[in-house]
Design a protein around this motif. Sequence first.
Motif, short mmCIF file in Angstrom:
data_model
loop_
_atom_site.label_atom_id
_atom_site.label_comp_id
_atom_site.label_asym_id
_atom_site.label_seq_id
_atom_site.Cartn_x
_atom_site.Cartn_y
_atom_site.Cartn_z
N MET A 261 0.84 -1.17 0.00
CA MET A 261 0.00 0.00 0.00
C MET A 261 0.88 1.24 0.00
SD MET A 261 -1.65 -0.01 3.80
CE MET A 261 -0.77 0.69 5.15
N LYS A 262 0.33 2.35 -0.43
CA LYS A 262 1.10 3.59 -0.50
C LYS A 262 0.59 4.59 0.53
CE LYS A 262 2.55 3.40 -5.25
NZ LYS A 262 2.59 4.05 -6.53
N VAL A 263 1.54 5.28 1.13
CA VAL A 263 1.26 6.36 2.07
C VAL A 263 2.00 7.58 1.56
CG1 VAL A 263 1.55 7.15 4.45
CG2 VAL A 263 1.02 4.74 3.99
N ARG A 264 1.34 8.73 1.59
CA ARG A 264 1.97 9.97 1.16
C ARG A 264 2.48 10.71 2.39
NH1 ARG A 264 0.11 14.16 -3.40
NH2 ARG A 264 0.65 12.33 -4.59
N LEU A 265 3.75 11.04 2.36
CA LEU A 265 4.38 11.78 3.45
C LEU A 265 4.57 13.21 2.98
CD1 LEU A 265 5.64 11.44 6.26
CD2 LEU A 265 7.78 10.87 5.15
N LEU A 266 3.78 14.12 3.56
CA LEU A 266 3.86 15.54 3.20
C LEU A 266 5.02 16.17 3.95
CD1 LEU A 266 0.04 16.34 3.43
CD2 LEU A 266 1.37 15.72 1.40
N LEU A 267 5.86 16.90 3.23
CA LEU A 267 7.08 17.45 3.80
C LEU A 267 6.96 18.96 3.99
CD1 LEU A 267 9.51 15.56 1.42
CD2 LEU A 267 8.83 14.88 3.73
N THR A 268 7.22 19.43 5.21
CA THR A 268 7.30 20.87 5.44
C THR A 268 8.64 21.35 4.87
OG1 THR A 268 8.23 20.48 7.65
CG2 THR A 268 5.84 20.80 7.50
N SER A 269 8.83 22.63 4.82
CA SER A 269 9.99 23.21 4.13
C SER A 269 11.32 22.61 4.59
CB SER A 269 10.02 24.72 4.30
OG SER A 269 10.07 25.07 5.66
N PHE B 43 6.34 16.24 -1.06
CA PHE B 43 5.82 14.97 -0.57
C PHE B 43 6.70 13.81 -1.05
CE2 PHE B 43 4.04 15.34 -4.75
CZ PHE B 43 4.07 14.05 -5.25
N LEU B 44 6.56 12.69 -0.36
CA LEU B 44 7.17 11.42 -0.77
C LEU B 44 6.06 10.38 -0.80
CD1 LEU B 44 10.30 11.24 1.57
CD2 LEU B 44 10.32 11.67 -0.89
N GLU B 45 6.07 9.51 -1.79
CA GLU B 45 5.18 8.36 -1.82
C GLU B 45 5.97 7.19 -1.25
OE1 GLU B 45 1.64 9.93 -3.59
OE2 GLU B 45 1.98 7.88 -2.94
N ILE B 46 5.49 6.62 -0.16
CA ILE B 46 6.19 5.54 0.51
C ILE B 46 5.36 4.27 0.37
CG2 ILE B 46 7.19 4.73 2.68
CD1 ILE B 46 8.50 7.29 1.78
N GLU B 47 5.98 3.22 -0.13
CA GLU B 47 5.32 1.91 -0.26
C GLU B 47 5.63 1.10 0.99
OE1 GLU B 47 2.94 -0.77 -2.21
OE2 GLU B 47 3.64 1.02 -3.24
N VAL B 48 4.57 0.68 1.69
CA VAL B 48 4.71 -0.14 2.90
C VAL B 48 3.72 -1.29 2.86
CG1 VAL B 48 5.61 1.71 4.39
CG2 VAL B 48 3.16 1.37 4.21
N SER C 90 3.24 0.79 10.64
CA SER C 90 3.03 1.91 11.56
C SER C 90 3.62 3.20 10.99
CB SER C 90 3.71 1.60 12.90
OG SER C 90 5.11 1.57 12.74
N VAL C 91 3.33 4.29 11.66
CA VAL C 91 3.92 5.57 11.31
C VAL C 91 5.44 5.46 11.35
CG1 VAL C 91 4.19 7.98 12.06
CG2 VAL C 91 1.93 6.90 12.15
N GLU C 92 5.97 4.80 12.35
CA GLU C 92 7.41 4.61 12.46
C GLU C 92 7.97 3.87 11.25
OE1 GLU C 92 10.75 2.87 15.59
OE2 GLU C 92 8.62 2.58 16.02
N ASP C 93 7.28 2.84 10.77
CA ASP C 93 7.72 2.10 9.59
C ASP C 93 7.82 3.01 8.36
OD1 ASP C 93 7.76 -0.33 11.03
OD2 ASP C 93 5.64 -0.71 10.55
N VAL C 94 6.82 3.87 8.19
CA VAL C 94 6.81 4.80 7.06
C VAL C 94 8.01 5.74 7.16
CG1 VAL C 94 5.56 6.70 5.95
CG2 VAL C 94 4.31 4.69 6.75
N LEU C 95 8.24 6.29 8.34
CA LEU C 95 9.34 7.24 8.52
C LEU C 95 10.69 6.57 8.32
CD1 LEU C 95 7.93 9.25 11.54
CD2 LEU C 95 8.03 9.95 9.15
N ASP D 111 -4.06 2.69 3.84
CA ASP D 111 -3.71 2.87 2.44
C ASP D 111 -4.14 4.27 1.98
OD1 ASP D 111 -2.76 2.18 -0.09
OD2 ASP D 111 -4.72 1.44 -0.73
N SER D 112 -3.27 4.95 1.28
CA SER D 112 -3.50 6.31 0.75
C SER D 112 -3.57 7.38 1.82
CB SER D 112 -4.76 6.36 -0.12
OG SER D 112 -4.67 5.44 -1.19
N GLU D 113 -3.20 7.06 3.05
CA GLU D 113 -3.20 8.07 4.12
C GLU D 113 -2.11 9.10 3.84
OE1 GLU D 113 -3.21 8.40 8.99
OE2 GLU D 113 -3.08 6.44 8.04
#
Length: 76
Positions: A1-9, A20-25, A30-35, A63-65
Amino acid sequence: MKVRLLLTSWFKRYGDGKDFLEIEVQEGSSVEDVLKKSGIPFDEIGFVHSGGKLKHMSEIVADSEELKVFTRIIGG
């Protein structure tokens, strides 16, 4: 599944200038796994939001969070 990680400046350097980054997990990650997969050092991360709510590192992502990552709050 893909999670989008929105990046601040501050974190855009980890996304080659994108906001943003698209992360496949795997499902059940968990949030920790994505990071961990993002490559952002944990000591630079202050907190993570999703849908306007604080997300804890152990929370399971959907998924898609979209997760938005923020730096630690510093000041003087």
